[in-house]
Design a protein around this motif. Structure first.
Motif, PDB file in Angstrom:
ATOM      1  N   SER A 157       0.846  -1.198   0.000  1.00  0.00           N
ATOM      2  CA  SER A 157       0.000   0.000   0.000  1.00  0.00           C
ATOM      3  C   SER A 157       0.886   1.253   0.000  1.00  0.00           C
ATOM      4  N   GLY A 158       0.259   2.409  -0.273  1.00  0.00           N
ATOM      5  CA  GLY A 158       1.011   3.660  -0.323  1.00  0.00           C
ATOM      6  C   GLY A 158       1.734   3.963   0.983  1.00  0.00           C
ATOM      7  N   GLY A 159       1.051   3.717   2.104  1.00  0.00           N
ATOM      8  CA  GLY A 159       1.661   3.974   3.411  1.00  0.00           C
ATOM      9  C   GLY A 159       2.857   3.069   3.660  1.00  0.00           C
ATOM     10  N   MET A 160       2.718   1.787   3.247  1.00  0.00           N
ATOM     11  CA  MET A 160       3.828   0.848   3.426  1.00  0.00           C
ATOM     12  C   MET A 160       5.007   1.243   2.539  1.00  0.00           C
ATOM     13  N   GLN A 161       4.702   1.682   1.314  1.00  0.00           N
ATOM     14  CA  GLN A 161       5.775   2.102   0.405  1.00  0.00           C
ATOM     15  C   GLN A 161       6.565   3.264   1.014  1.00  0.00           C
ATOM     16  N   GLN A 162       5.832   4.209   1.612  1.00  0.00           N
ATOM     17  CA  GLN A 162       6.514   5.358   2.193  1.00  0.00           C
ATOM     18  C   GLN A 162       7.353   4.912   3.405  1.00  0.00           C
ATOM     19  N   ARG A 163       6.870   3.903   4.137  1.00  0.00           N
ATOM     20  CA  ARG A 163       7.674   3.379   5.262  1.00  0.00           C
ATOM     21  C   ARG A 163       8.944   2.721   4.756  1.00  0.00           C
TER      22      ARG A 163
ATOM     23  N   PRO B 160       6.426  13.857   3.467  1.00  0.00           N
ATOM     24  CA  PRO B 160       6.468  12.419   3.181  1.00  0.00           C
ATOM     25  C   PRO B 160       5.083  11.780   3.211  1.00  0.00           C
ATOM     26  N   PHE B 161       4.141  12.398   3.945  1.00  0.00           N
ATOM     27  CA  PHE B 161       2.832  11.757   4.064  1.00  0.00           C
ATOM     28  C   PHE B 161       1.754  12.537   3.316  1.00  0.00           C
ATOM     29  N   GLY B 162       2.177  13.492   2.478  1.00  0.00           N
ATOM     30  CA  GLY B 162       1.237  14.369   1.795  1.00  0.00           C
ATOM     31  C   GLY B 162       0.248  13.639   0.894  1.00  0.00           C
ATOM     32  N   ALA B 163       0.695  12.519   0.313  1.00  0.00           N
ATOM     33  CA  ALA B 163      -0.160  11.834  -0.652  1.00  0.00           C
ATOM     34  C   ALA B 163      -1.034  10.758  -0.001  1.00  0.00           C
ATOM     35  N   LEU B 164      -0.959  10.632   1.325  1.00  0.00           N
ATOM     36  CA  LEU B 164      -1.667   9.521   1.978  1.00  0.00           C
ATOM     37  C   LEU B 164      -2.985   9.989   2.585  1.00  0.00           C
ATOM     38  N   ASP B 165      -3.880   9.035   2.802  1.00  0.00           N
ATOM     39  CA  ASP B 165      -5.161   9.389   3.424  1.00  0.00           C
ATOM     40  C   ASP B 165      -4.947   9.721   4.899  1.00  0.00           C
TER      41      ASP B 165
ATOM     42  N   ILE C 275      -6.153   8.761   7.799  1.00  0.00           N
ATOM     43  CA  ILE C 275      -5.990   7.731   8.837  1.00  0.00           C
ATOM     44  C   ILE C 275      -4.576   7.167   8.790  1.00  0.00           C
ATOM     45  N   THR C 276      -4.110   6.869   7.569  1.00  0.00           N
ATOM     46  CA  THR C 276      -2.744   6.362   7.407  1.00  0.00           C
ATOM     47  C   THR C 276      -1.739   7.410   7.876  1.00  0.00           C
ATOM     48  N   ARG C 277      -2.042   8.640   7.556  1.00  0.00           N
ATOM     49  CA  ARG C 277      -1.165   9.747   7.906  1.00  0.00           C
ATOM     50  C   ARG C 277      -1.031   9.879   9.427  1.00  0.00           C
ATOM     51  N   ASP C 278      -2.170   9.835  10.147  1.00  0.00           N
ATOM     52  CA  ASP C 278      -2.144   9.889  11.617  1.00  0.00           C
ATOM     53  C   ASP C 278      -1.287   8.775  12.175  1.00  0.00           C
ATOM     54  N   HIS C 279      -1.503   7.581  11.626  1.00  0.00           N
ATOM     55  CA  HIS C 279      -0.791   6.407  12.095  1.00  0.00           C
ATOM     56  C   HIS C 279       0.715   6.572  11.896  1.00  0.00           C
ATOM     57  N   LEU C 280       1.092   7.059  10.711  1.00  0.00           N
ATOM     58  CA  LEU C 280       2.521   7.221  10.406  1.00  0.00           C
ATOM     59  C   LEU C 280       3.134   8.363  11.213  1.00  0.00           C
ATOM     60  N   ASN C 281       2.326   9.421  11.488  1.00  0.00           N
ATOM     61  CA  ASN C 281       2.817  10.497  12.349  1.00  0.00           C
ATOM     62  C   ASN C 281       3.196   9.956  13.716  1.00  0.00           C
ATOM     63  N   ASP C 282       2.325   9.112  14.232  1.00  0.00           N
ATOM     64  CA  ASP C 282       2.559   8.507  15.535  1.00  0.00           C
ATOM     65  C   ASP C 282       3.834   7.665  15.507  1.00  0.00           C
ATOM     66  N   GLN C 283       3.962   6.864  14.445  1.00  0.00           N
ATOM     67  CA  GLN C 283       5.159   6.023  14.306  1.00  0.00           C
ATOM     68  C   GLN C 283       6.426   6.853  14.178  1.00  0.00           C
ATOM     69  N   LEU C 284       6.320   7.938  13.388  1.00  0.00           N
ATOM     70  CA  LEU C 284       7.496   8.772  13.169  1.00  0.00           C
ATOM     71  C   LEU C 284       7.964   9.423  14.470  1.00  0.00           C
TER      72      LEU C 284
ATOM     73  N   PHE D 219       5.825  19.702  23.457  1.00  0.00           N
ATOM     74  CA  PHE D 219       4.884  18.812  24.132  1.00  0.00           C
ATOM     75  C   PHE D 219       5.653  17.637  24.710  1.00  0.00           C
ATOM     76  N   PRO D 220       5.054  16.977  25.747  1.00  0.00           N
ATOM     77  CA  PRO D 220       5.784  15.852  26.350  1.00  0.00           C
ATOM     78  C   PRO D 220       6.134  14.790  25.312  1.00  0.00           C
ATOM     79  N   LEU D 221       7.278  14.123  25.536  1.00  0.00           N
ATOM     80  CA  LEU D 221       7.769  13.158  24.559  1.00  0.00           C
ATOM     81  C   LEU D 221       6.811  11.990  24.350  1.00  0.00           C
ATOM     82  N   ASP D 222       6.071  11.665  25.426  1.00  0.00           N
ATOM     83  CA  ASP D 222       5.188  10.498  25.298  1.00  0.00           C
ATOM     84  C   ASP D 222       3.793  10.885  24.810  1.00  0.00           C
ATOM     85  N   ARG D 223       3.705  12.005  24.104  1.00  0.00           N
ATOM     86  CA  ARG D 223       2.397  12.467  23.623  1.00  0.00           C
ATOM     87  C   ARG D 223       1.780  11.464  22.639  1.00  0.00           C
ATOM     88  N   THR D 224       0.456  11.471  22.629  1.00  0.00           N
ATOM     89  CA  THR D 224      -0.258  10.652  21.650  1.00  0.00           C
ATOM     90  C   THR D 224      -1.114  11.576  20.801  1.00  0.00           C
ATOM     91  N   LEU D 225      -1.762  10.998  19.802  1.00  0.00           N
ATOM     92  CA  LEU D 225      -2.574  11.805  18.888  1.00  0.00           C
ATOM     93  C   LEU D 225      -3.699  12.549  19.613  1.00  0.00           C
TER      94      LEU D 225
END
Lengths: 265, 298
Positions: free
Chosen positions: A145-151, A170-175, A177-186, A232-238
């Motif tokens: 998928s597009g998100g996996m390709q970017q990873r 890097p996540f401009g072309a993604l939907d 939900i995928t973008r939120d997920h990848l932001n969290d991962q990043l 913001f604190p390092l352990d922040r979540t979405l």
């Protein structure tokens, strides 16, 4: 405006200008830009299209030559930094080679650097695991998928183990939900690897969520109009995106963008 | 191919239609001579008689399909392969110069394309000449090449292969130039961020990107190479090869022979193109894990 100290600064920019010569005349892409980025920072460039945020990053990566000003990356010129492979670069699109498997795409820069087969294997394995893609080594890009390709492209940029990571929308072309997920991962990735990240985006929530500092830019000519600290604190979540502190910073970024952008023309 | 069954009916219909038109055309084209003969001999004739006779003329203007089939059987199956009357013998001679010309032309085409892509002066200076070269009619050029080489004591395979080469380097050059330039600016930038050398960029990015373009060109090139070989055999004056069979057929009014040679040439051309097609599918499969058309992800 900027004190040049060479101790901890990863990126130093002073009086940087860049003009493009086009058929219609000279376009000033960047004008009098001063900026210092310290080691371990996550700095986002945000601004409307044409504000020079990508151009500024391309100058840092030696993909564009400035017309005037001083630029240092890791205490060297951008050209020297590129020759020493001092940075990793993640593009707007995954930019994977379709005839190579996921693993072979990640080992591409390592091959070019002349690393041994064993090292290539070890590094690609390590960084594919870091972006949660272990088990996909032998797949081809079109099977992902597009998100996996970017990873994969992030793993590829990390595999050369640079201390500095450039990420151009890097996540401009993604939907979303995928973008939120990848932001969290990043964010986790940044905390785990302690790298310096320079990040280009035009999404306000993305910038506020990820950054330790936000550089707001405006077009014609491309220049910095505001720099906002954002710790913001390092352990922040979405979830933090709903808090008043988050919204206050987002509001300040938005005001900066509006002030710098003239919709009259 | 799951749709094979659905495809065979239209194909058979078209072939049947061609055969029917061919037989009708044979009557139409051969009947004036036969009617002349009837009138001279002053015999009564019916349309059936006319059709039968025009389908079995010895030197027909247009021989009927079964006559060509008999000629093919006579010259392919009945004659030993080493006989000068065997079409297999002649086809093999044409094939050898086709293949040699193809290899030479493809090599020249690839070398030229690399020069054009990497050297700015070559891009400006060479391309107009390459295009001009293809505007010279090959029929005018072929005899000169054969004669000049003959005067230098070189005859046979090499001059013929050179004419094939002359025709088939062109599509390879044009296709490879496009292919080597096909990587997106983003991928070129990517290689720059790795500080990759020119050679690494060529080997790891430009060359693999050009493979689909190369195969499209090779299909055109191999067919042109066969045309070149046949044209080159015409001025050799009936020595050997399918071209010389075409020529001697027309000298002696043996239309059966011309048609048989034409059919062998067409079958050969179609087979060569489809061999390239199979090779293409195999290589692309190896390159991109079964994706039919590997487009650069960007």
């Amino acid at each position: 405006m900027t004190e040049i100290n060479t101790l901890n600064s990863v990126v130093q920019v002073a009086g940087l200008s860049l003009d493009f010569v086009t058929k219609d005349g000279i376009v000033s892409a960047l004008s009098e830009v001063d900026l210092t980025i310290e080691s371990g920072e996550f700095v986002s460039f945000i601004g409307p299209s044409g504000c020079g945020k990508t151009t500024l990053m391309r100058v840092l990566a030696d993909l564009e030559t400035p017309t005037a000003g001083r630029v240092q990356v890791n205490g060297m010129t951008p050209s020297q930094a590129r020759q020493q492979r001092a940075y990793g670069y993640v593009f707007q699109a995954p930019a994977l080679l379709p005839w190579r498997t996921v693993q072979d795409n990640v080992t591409l820069p390592l091959e070019i650097m002349g690393k041994s087969k064993a090292e290539q294997q070890a590094l690609s394995h390590e960084y594919l695991q870091l972006v949660n893609l272990d088990g996909f080594e032998n797949k081809f890009p079109w099977q992902l998928s597009g998100g996996m390709q970017q990873r994969v492209s992030i793993a590829r940029a990390l595999s050369v183990e640079p201390q500095l990571l450039f990420m151009d929308e890097p996540f401009g072309a993604l939907d979303e939900i995928t973008r939120d997920h990848l932001n969290d991962q990043l964010l986790r990735l940044w905390q785990a690897t302690k790298k310096t990240v320079v990040f280009v985006t035009h999404s306000i929530p993305e910038a506020v969520f990820l950054s330790s500092r936000i550089v707001v830019m405006s077009p014609r000519p491309g220049r910095i109009i505001d720099v906002i600290d954002c710790n913001f604190p390092l352990d922040r979540t979405l979830d933090i995106r709903e808090t008043p502190e988050f919204l206050a910073i987002a509001q300040r970024v938005r005001q900066g963008l509006q002030a710098g952008h003239s919709y009259d023309d | 191919m799951t749709t094979n069954k659905g495809n065979s009916i239209p194909v058979i219909t078209v072939i049947m239609a061609i055969i029917v038109i061919w037989y009708a055309g044979a009557v139409q084209l051969n009947s004036p001579q036969i009617i002349d003969r009837y009138v001279k001999k002053n015999v009564d004739w019916s349309f059936t008689q006319l059709a039968m006779d025009s389908w079995s003329m010895k030197r027909a203007v247009l021989p009927a399909p079964h006559q060509v089939a008999i000629e093919l059987k006579k010259t392919i199956i009945d004659k030993s392969v080493t006989s000068k009357r065997s079409l297999v013998y002649h086809a093999a001679i044409t094939l050898s110069s086709t293949l040699l010309g193809f290899v030479l032309g493809t090599s020249l085409g690839i070398v030229l394309s690399i020069g054009i892509v990497y050297v700015v002066t070559l891009d400006r200076s060479l391309m107009p000449w390459i295009i001009t070269s293809q505007t010279i009619p090959i029929l005018a050029l072929a005899p000169m090449v054969i004669v000049v080489f003959g005067a230098m004591g070189i005859s046979g395979l090499l001059p013929k292969a050179l004419i094939s080469m002359y025709l088939c380097f062109f599509p390879v050059t044009v296709g490879m130039v496009k292919g080597l330039r096909s990587p997106s600016p983003m991928l070129v930038d990517l290689m720059a961020t790795y500080h990759a050398s020119q050679w690494q960029v060529f080997l790891r990015l430009r060359l693999p990107s050009a493979v689909p373009f190369l195969f499209a060109s090779l299909k055109v090139a191999i067919a042109l190479s066969l045309v070149g070989a046949i044209v080159a055999e015409l001025p050799t004056g009936g020595q050997a090869g399918l071209g010389s069979r075409l020529l001697s057929g027309s000298y002696y009014g043996q239309t059966n022979l011309i048609w048989a040679a034409l059919i062998v040439a067409a079958v050969m051309s179609a087979s060569l193109v489809s061999i390239i097609g199979y090779l293409e599918r195999y290589v692309i499969q190896r390159l991109a894990g079964g994706q039919a058309d590997p487009q650069v992800t960007s």
